[in-house]
Design a protein around this motif. Sequence first.
Motif, mmCIF file in Angstrom:
data_model
loop_
_atom_site.group_PDB
_atom_site.id
_atom_site.type_symbol
_atom_site.label_atom_id
_atom_site.label_comp_id
_atom_site.label_asym_id
_atom_site.label_seq_id
_atom_site.Cartn_x
_atom_site.Cartn_y
_atom_site.Cartn_z
ATOM 1 N N TRP A 15 0.821 -1.171 -0.084
ATOM 2 C CA TRP A 15 0.024 -0.025 -0.115
ATOM 3 C C TRP A 15 1.030 1.260 -0.077
ATOM 4 O O TRP A 15 1.267 1.666 1.139
ATOM 5 C CB TRP A 15 -0.985 -0.122 1.043
ATOM 6 N N THR A 16 1.236 1.781 -1.230
ATOM 7 C CA THR A 16 2.192 2.734 -1.450
ATOM 8 C C THR A 16 1.402 4.209 -1.731
ATOM 9 O O THR A 16 2.198 5.128 -1.974
ATOM 10 C CB THR A 16 3.169 2.501 -2.506
ATOM 11 N N GLU A 17 0.118 4.217 -1.755
ATOM 12 C CA GLU A 17 -0.665 5.366 -1.749
ATOM 13 C C GLU A 17 -0.303 6.439 -0.809
ATOM 14 O O GLU A 17 0.154 6.229 0.365
ATOM 15 C CB GLU A 17 -2.060 5.353 -1.907
ATOM 16 N N SER A 18 -0.323 7.636 -1.065
ATOM 17 C CA SER A 18 -0.281 8.745 0.004
ATOM 18 C C SER A 18 -0.898 8.596 1.036
ATOM 19 O O SER A 18 -2.024 7.993 0.935
ATOM 20 C CB SER A 18 -0.218 9.990 -0.659
ATOM 21 N N GLU A 19 -0.724 8.960 2.319
ATOM 22 C CA GLU A 19 -1.676 8.937 3.279
ATOM 23 C C GLU A 19 -3.178 9.752 3.077
ATOM 24 O O GLU A 19 -4.142 9.197 3.887
ATOM 25 C CB GLU A 19 -1.154 9.532 4.800
ATOM 26 N N LYS A 20 -2.909 10.908 2.533
ATOM 27 C CA LYS A 20 -4.154 11.637 2.122
ATOM 28 C C LYS A 20 -5.227 10.502 1.302
ATOM 29 O O LYS A 20 -6.329 10.442 1.696
ATOM 30 C CB LYS A 20 -3.901 12.817 1.385
ATOM 31 N N ASN A 21 -4.571 9.923 0.158
ATOM 32 C CA ASN A 21 -5.542 9.090 -0.414
ATOM 33 C C ASN A 21 -6.046 7.858 0.286
ATOM 34 O O ASN A 21 -7.135 7.497 0.009
ATOM 35 C CB ASN A 21 -4.708 8.545 -1.634
ATOM 36 N N ILE A 22 -5.283 7.382 1.173
ATOM 37 C CA ILE A 22 -5.729 6.164 2.052
ATOM 38 C C ILE A 22 -6.543 6.737 2.745
ATOM 39 O O ILE A 22 -7.809 5.968 3.216
ATOM 40 C CB ILE A 22 -4.431 5.600 2.783
ATOM 41 N N LEU A 23 -6.412 7.755 3.688
ATOM 42 C CA LEU A 23 -7.426 8.300 4.429
ATOM 43 C C LEU A 23 -8.956 8.482 3.616
ATOM 44 O O LEU A 23 -10.132 8.247 4.392
ATOM 45 C CB LEU A 23 -7.123 9.669 5.140
ATOM 46 N N SER A 24 -8.557 9.081 2.471
ATOM 47 C CA SER A 24 -9.941 9.289 1.794
ATOM 48 C C SER A 24 -10.622 7.915 1.297
ATOM 49 O O SER A 24 -11.805 7.838 1.319
ATOM 50 C CB SER A 24 -9.654 9.740 0.474
ATOM 51 N N MET A 25 -9.795 6.746 1.078
ATOM 52 C CA MET A 25 -10.274 5.482 0.674
ATOM 53 C C MET A 25 -11.071 5.000 1.939
ATOM 54 O O MET A 25 -12.048 4.303 1.792
ATOM 55 C CB MET A 25 -9.191 4.444 0.330
ATOM 56 N N GLU A 26 -10.508 5.231 3.057
ATOM 57 C CA GLU A 26 -11.060 4.618 4.310
ATOM 58 C C GLU A 26 -12.305 5.325 4.709
ATOM 59 O O GLU A 26 -13.469 4.598 5.002
ATOM 60 C CB GLU A 26 -9.997 4.633 5.701
ATOM 61 N N ARG A 27 -12.390 6.583 4.314
ATOM 62 C CA ARG A 27 -13.648 7.308 4.760
ATOM 63 C C ARG A 27 -14.857 6.817 3.687
ATOM 64 O O ARG A 27 -16.039 6.957 4.085
ATOM 65 C CB ARG A 27 -13.256 8.678 4.945
ATOM 66 N N LEU A 28 -14.303 6.693 2.477
ATOM 67 C CA LEU A 28 -15.272 6.296 1.584
ATOM 68 C C LEU A 28 -15.834 4.883 1.718
ATOM 69 O O LEU A 28 -17.047 4.725 1.620
ATOM 70 C CB LEU A 28 -14.596 6.487 0.188
ATOM 71 N N PHE A 29 -15.030 3.944 2.173
ATOM 72 C CA PHE A 29 -15.664 2.844 2.540
ATOM 73 C C PHE A 29 -16.444 2.796 3.744
ATOM 74 O O PHE A 29 -17.660 2.146 3.900
ATOM 75 C CB PHE A 29 -14.238 1.753 2.758
ATOM 76 N N GLY A 30 -16.145 3.716 4.794
ATOM 77 C CA GLY A 30 -17.088 3.756 5.868
ATOM 78 C C GLY A 30 -18.298 4.534 5.517
ATOM 79 O O GLY A 30 -19.373 4.004 5.957
ATOM 80 N N LEU A 31 -18.197 5.370 4.487
ATOM 81 C CA LEU A 31 -19.528 6.026 4.086
ATOM 82 C C LEU A 31 -20.501 5.109 3.297
ATOM 83 O O LEU A 31 -21.654 5.032 3.460
ATOM 84 C CB LEU A 31 -19.159 7.356 3.245
ATOM 85 N N SER A 32 -19.688 4.263 2.344
ATOM 86 C CA SER A 32 -20.502 3.095 1.921
ATOM 87 C C SER A 32 -21.197 2.190 2.638
ATOM 88 O O SER A 32 -22.316 1.643 2.560
ATOM 89 C CB SER A 32 -19.657 2.287 0.966
ATOM 90 N N LEU A 33 -20.553 1.702 3.881
ATOM 91 C CA LEU A 33 -21.301 0.974 4.900
ATOM 92 C C LEU A 33 -22.328 1.839 5.614
ATOM 93 O O LEU A 33 -23.539 1.189 5.821
ATOM 94 C CB LEU A 33 -19.983 0.845 5.990
ATOM 95 N N LEU A 34 -22.237 3.163 5.976
ATOM 96 C CA LEU A 34 -23.250 3.947 6.428
ATOM 97 C C LEU A 34 -24.554 3.845 5.544
ATOM 98 O O LEU A 34 -25.498 3.703 6.049
ATOM 99 C CB LEU A 34 -22.785 5.179 6.778
ATOM 100 N N VAL A 35 -24.072 4.266 4.328
ATOM 101 C CA VAL A 35 -25.328 4.514 3.372
ATOM 102 C C VAL A 35 -26.033 3.175 3.002
ATOM 103 O O VAL A 35 -27.454 3.081 3.059
ATOM 104 C CB VAL A 35 -24.520 4.730 1.980
ATOM 105 N N ILE A 36 -25.382 2.131 2.979
ATOM 106 C CA ILE A 36 -26.167 0.708 2.630
ATOM 107 C C ILE A 36 -27.075 0.283 3.956
ATOM 108 O O ILE A 36 -27.901 -0.228 3.874
ATOM 109 C CB ILE A 36 -25.122 -0.451 2.230
ATOM 110 N N ASP A 37 -26.521 0.673 5.004
ATOM 111 C CA ASP A 37 -27.089 0.644 6.153
ATOM 112 C C ASP A 37 -28.549 1.182 6.484
ATOM 113 O O ASP A 37 -29.723 1.060 6.819
ATOM 114 C CB ASP A 37 -26.466 0.733 7.437
#
Length: 220
Positions: free
Chosen positions: A27-49
């Motif tokens: 996982w060599t992406e910048s920390e900013k991109n990783i944080l964005s990915m984490e939050r996007l996945f978290g948002l997807s879990l929230l939306v589907i629920d």
Amino acid sequence: MFSLAHWGAIAVLITFILLLFITRTRWTESEKNILSMERLFGLSLLVIDILYHVWLVQSDRWELSNSLPLELCSISLLLTIVLLWTGNRLVYQFVFYAGIGGALQAMLTPVLDMDFPHFRYFHFFYTHAGIILTALYFTWVKGYRPTFKGVLTTLLALNILLPFIFWINYLFEGNYMFLQRKPSGGSLLDFLGPYPWYILSLEIVAFLIFIFLWFLFKKK
């Protein structure tokens, strides 16, 4: 349970776990991109629920007796979203132990009355797999580690919740966390004795599972 659709969901989860483990050091992406990915996945879990609760309301299925987010995996899901957005290490301990323990049991013995390709099928397996994958992601990729203190604090948190859940079950004639009776479709609880003794058995099983996870993933 154990239909082709069930085995397919398990196979997808195993595939993603293996991919996560194999690529854990790449996982060599910048920390900013990783944080964005984490939050996007978290948002997807929230939306589907949220969409799940919208579907419950629209189909006249939403009831106080069974639709509040008071199941172990519902609580773990909410904390998984918090973990993905905050990276809180205390929340990680709960998600790792209770999340993996509860979601894995749910994946193996799903209490589900809707089959593929119904929305509920995707919601159930996406959210439960999301809990497991998030816990493993923070362990393998982010370098978080479960601790023995985490075992104790997770068990303590669950036992603090129990009186509240018992009260809600009594008030609304519910069965949150299966504290009133076992699921009718069969589950691992069938091997833990009759009511109410299986609740005590669950305490022991939870402790043993948490200890096993701690030994398996703790910092060497």
